[in-house]
Motif scaffolding. Structure first.
Motif, PDB file in Angstrom:
ATOM      1  N   UNK A 107       0.841  -1.202   0.000  1.00 12.63           N
ATOM      2  CA  UNK A 107       0.000   0.000   0.000  1.00 12.63           C
ATOM      3  C   UNK A 107       0.876   1.252   0.000  1.00 12.63           C
ATOM      4  N   UNK A 108       1.902   1.256   0.843  1.00 11.77           N
ATOM      5  CA  UNK A 108       2.773   2.428   0.961  1.00 11.77           C
ATOM      6  C   UNK A 108       3.464   2.747  -0.361  1.00 11.77           C
ATOM      7  N   UNK A 109       3.952   1.726  -1.045  1.00  7.82           N
ATOM      8  CA  UNK A 109       4.588   1.952  -2.346  1.00  7.82           C
ATOM      9  C   UNK A 109       3.585   2.510  -3.352  1.00  7.82           C
ATOM     10  N   UNK A 110       2.392   1.953  -3.338  1.00  7.45           N
ATOM     11  CA  UNK A 110       1.355   2.375  -4.292  1.00  7.45           C
ATOM     12  C   UNK A 110       0.924   3.818  -4.046  1.00  7.45           C
ATOM     13  N   UNK A 111       0.654   4.155  -2.797  1.00  2.00           N
ATOM     14  CA  UNK A 111       0.199   5.510  -2.490  1.00  2.00           C
ATOM     15  C   UNK A 111       1.330   6.509  -2.720  1.00  2.00           C
ATOM     16  N   UNK A 112       2.551   6.110  -2.414  1.00  3.89           N
ATOM     17  CA  UNK A 112       3.694   6.992  -2.654  1.00  3.89           C
ATOM     18  C   UNK A 112       3.839   7.330  -4.122  1.00  3.89           C
ATOM     19  N   UNK A 113       3.705   6.327  -4.974  1.00  4.70           N
ATOM     20  CA  UNK A 113       3.799   6.562  -6.426  1.00  4.70           C
ATOM     21  C   UNK A 113       2.672   7.469  -6.904  1.00  4.70           C
ATOM     22  N   UNK A 114       1.460   7.214  -6.420  1.00  8.38           N
ATOM     23  CA  UNK A 114       0.311   8.032  -6.835  1.00  8.38           C
ATOM     24  C   UNK A 114       0.490   9.498  -6.432  1.00  8.38           C
ATOM     25  N   UNK A 115       0.979   9.724  -5.212  1.00  8.02           N
ATOM     26  CA  UNK A 115       1.163  11.095  -4.736  1.00  8.02           C
ATOM     27  C   UNK A 115       2.273  11.803  -5.504  1.00  8.02           C
ATOM     28  N   UNK A 116       3.350  11.092  -5.789  1.00  6.60           N
ATOM     29  CA  UNK A 116       4.432  11.697  -6.574  1.00  6.60           C
ATOM     30  C   UNK A 116       3.973  12.011  -7.990  1.00  6.60           C
ATOM     31  N   UNK A 117       3.131  11.132  -8.545  1.00  4.07           N
ATOM     32  CA  UNK A 117       2.561  11.414  -9.883  1.00  4.07           C
ATOM     33  C   UNK A 117       1.723  12.687  -9.849  1.00  4.07           C
ATOM     34  N   UNK A 118       0.937  12.860  -8.763  1.00  2.00           N
ATOM     35  CA  UNK A 118       0.133  14.082  -8.628  1.00  2.00           C
ATOM     36  C   UNK A 118       1.026  15.318  -8.560  1.00  2.00           C
ATOM     37  N   UNK A 119       2.106  15.219  -7.792  1.00  2.00           N
ATOM     38  CA  UNK A 119       3.029  16.355  -7.659  1.00  2.00           C
ATOM     39  C   UNK A 119       3.635  16.711  -9.014  1.00  2.00           C
ATOM     40  N   UNK A 120       3.993  15.689  -9.784  1.00  2.00           N
ATOM     41  CA  UNK A 120       4.639  15.938 -11.082  1.00  2.00           C
ATOM     42  C   UNK A 120       3.702  16.619 -12.074  1.00  2.00           C
ATOM     43  N   UNK A 121       2.388  16.494 -11.836  1.00  2.00           N
ATOM     44  CA  UNK A 121       1.406  17.094 -12.743  1.00  2.00           C
ATOM     45  C   UNK A 121       0.996  18.514 -12.343  1.00  2.00           C
ATOM     46  N   UNK A 122       1.495  18.984 -11.186  1.00  2.00           N
ATOM     47  CA  UNK A 122       1.155  20.333 -10.724  1.00  2.00           C
ATOM     48  C   UNK A 122       1.897  21.361 -11.578  1.00  2.00           C
ATOM     49  N   UNK A 123       1.151  22.255 -12.185  1.00  4.92           N
ATOM     50  CA  UNK A 123       1.761  23.243 -13.091  1.00  4.92           C
ATOM     51  C   UNK A 123       2.379  24.422 -12.354  1.00  4.92           C
ATOM     52  N   UNK A 124       1.822  24.786 -11.204  1.00  4.01           N
ATOM     53  CA  UNK A 124       2.358  25.890 -10.405  1.00  4.01           C
ATOM     54  C   UNK A 124       3.552  25.378  -9.594  1.00  4.01           C
ATOM     55  N   UNK A 125       4.773  25.844  -9.886  1.00  2.00           N
ATOM     56  CA  UNK A 125       5.952  25.294  -9.196  1.00  2.00           C
ATOM     57  C   UNK A 125       5.929  25.513  -7.687  1.00  2.00           C
ATOM     58  N   UNK A 126       5.346  26.619  -7.224  1.00  2.27           N
ATOM     59  CA  UNK A 126       5.299  26.867  -5.784  1.00  2.27           C
ATOM     60  C   UNK A 126       4.343  25.899  -5.091  1.00  2.27           C
TER      61      UNK A 126
END
Length: 350
Positions: free
Chosen positions: A314-333
């Motif tokens: 679960x931890x690996x899966x949620x970690x990947x999902x959250x990092x994917x969300x971060x990578x899609x954020x257009x506002x760098x701040x």
């Protein structure tokens, strides 16, 4: 996250204490009652880890940039940060009564102090009321004042709904594992913890930085921070069972306390899928008992069911999902804010 020292934040606290106590004479409060309320505040608001409060300050610093993080912006961020700590104190004073807790932060729970008892219920109401007094004093002229009030009320409401479901699902004196489920646990975690601990500090910072309540950034933050908050609580449930007490600073008691924890709902799910009546009986006979030997039998069952591996997957899966969300954020701040939260929590050991 950010460069604000915890000590600087702590040093600001007495200013707010004087703000709320200073107006009490106009409400005909006696010097004795004012000093009593000083003790209520000092005992219950100060002394925690202050992660929630500091999150407001550090998020604001990132969003406005170091060059625009003026003393005035910092002062307002400190007030908002301490308001989250005040809210936490309100919840914990009431929660300790409901759970019959013995200690809180290494000292007796407030209601267990001499001369307090159930007066602590009213003390918790006053701790909440003080937040709104601070908001009125410091933010009434701000364009975000109404949005700030509604934000705090909404997060408080959600937390209280989560607490209600937690209390009726897992009363310590009425053990019934049929009440437990993965869905029930998810609801409790989302509403009781994630909103006020993760979303509220960031949403407050957004308002301070000039965002409007209808701006899409609030929804974007909710979609990232609520799953992160859920992961944080599931981590807590895992560490309660598997963490080193010397390292995490407490001895886990979720099993003895009949908690609807992530560990037990995963065990119940695994047992339901396997159809093992023997394993179900082990849980029925040993879960929620104030007995270390019975708790050890539950932990042995968790090992047999390989719940630790379920958690690590679960931890690996949620970690990947959250990092994917971060990578899609257009506002760098905003991406920086999310990454700071993620780095503080992911794979923590205490």
């Amino acid at each position: 996250m950010g460069a604000t020292s915890k000590q600087e934040f702590i040093d600001f606290f007495p200013t707010l204490v004087e703000d709320v106590l200073g107006e009490l004479p106009s409400y005909d409060c006696s010097p004795e009652s004012i000093e009593r309320l000083r003790k209520v505040i000092d005992y219950n608001v100060a002394g925690g880890k202050m992660n929630r409060g500091l999150s407001v300050v550090d998020t604001t610093r990132i969003l406005v940039g170091e060059e625009n993080f003026t003393p005035e912006i910092k002062r307002k961020a400190f007030i908002l940060g301490w308001s989250v700590e005040w809210l936490q104190a309100f919840f914990l004073v009431a929660d300790d009564i409901m759970d019959a807790s013995i200690t809180r932060r290494g000292q007796p729970a407030w209601y267990r102090n001499e001369g307090v008892g159930l007066i602590a219920i009213n003390d918790s109401f006053l701790l909440e009321a003080f937040i709104y007094r601070l908001f009125k004093k410091h933010f009434k002229q701000e364009p975000f004042y109404v949005d700030l009030l509604e934000l705090l009320q909404d997060c408080t409401y959600r937390t209280e709904l989560g607490q209600m479901i937690d209390l009726i699902t897992a009363p310590e004196d009425d053990i019934n594992l049929d009440r437990f489920s993965i869905e029930k646990h998810a609801y409790i975690v989302k509403y009781k913890t994630a909103y006020y601990s993760f979303y509220l500090p960031v949403a407050m910072s957004f308002l301070l930085c000039g965002y409007k309540a209808e701006d899409p950034i609030f929804k974007q933050a909710e979609e990232f921070l609520i799953p992160l908050g859920e992961y944080f609580q599931i981590q807590d449930d895992y560490l309660d069972c598997y963490g080193d007490p010397e390292h995490i600073g407490k001895i886990g008691t979720d099993i003895e306390d009949n908690k609807c924890s992530w560990m037990v709902v995963q065990a119940l799910d695994a047992i339901a899928r396997s159809g093992s009546k023997e394993q179900r009986q082990i849980l029925e006979d040993n879960y929620g008992r104030k007995d270390q030997e019975k708790a050890a039998k539950v932990k042995a069952l968790y090992r047999d069911l390989n719940i630790e591996s379920v958690y690590l997957e679960y931890e690996e899966r949620v970690g990947k999902n959250l990092l994917d969300q971060i990578s899609e954020v257009k506002d760098p701040k905003l991406g920086q804010v999310f990454k700071a939260f993620f780095d503080k929590i992911y794979k923590r050991s205490k």
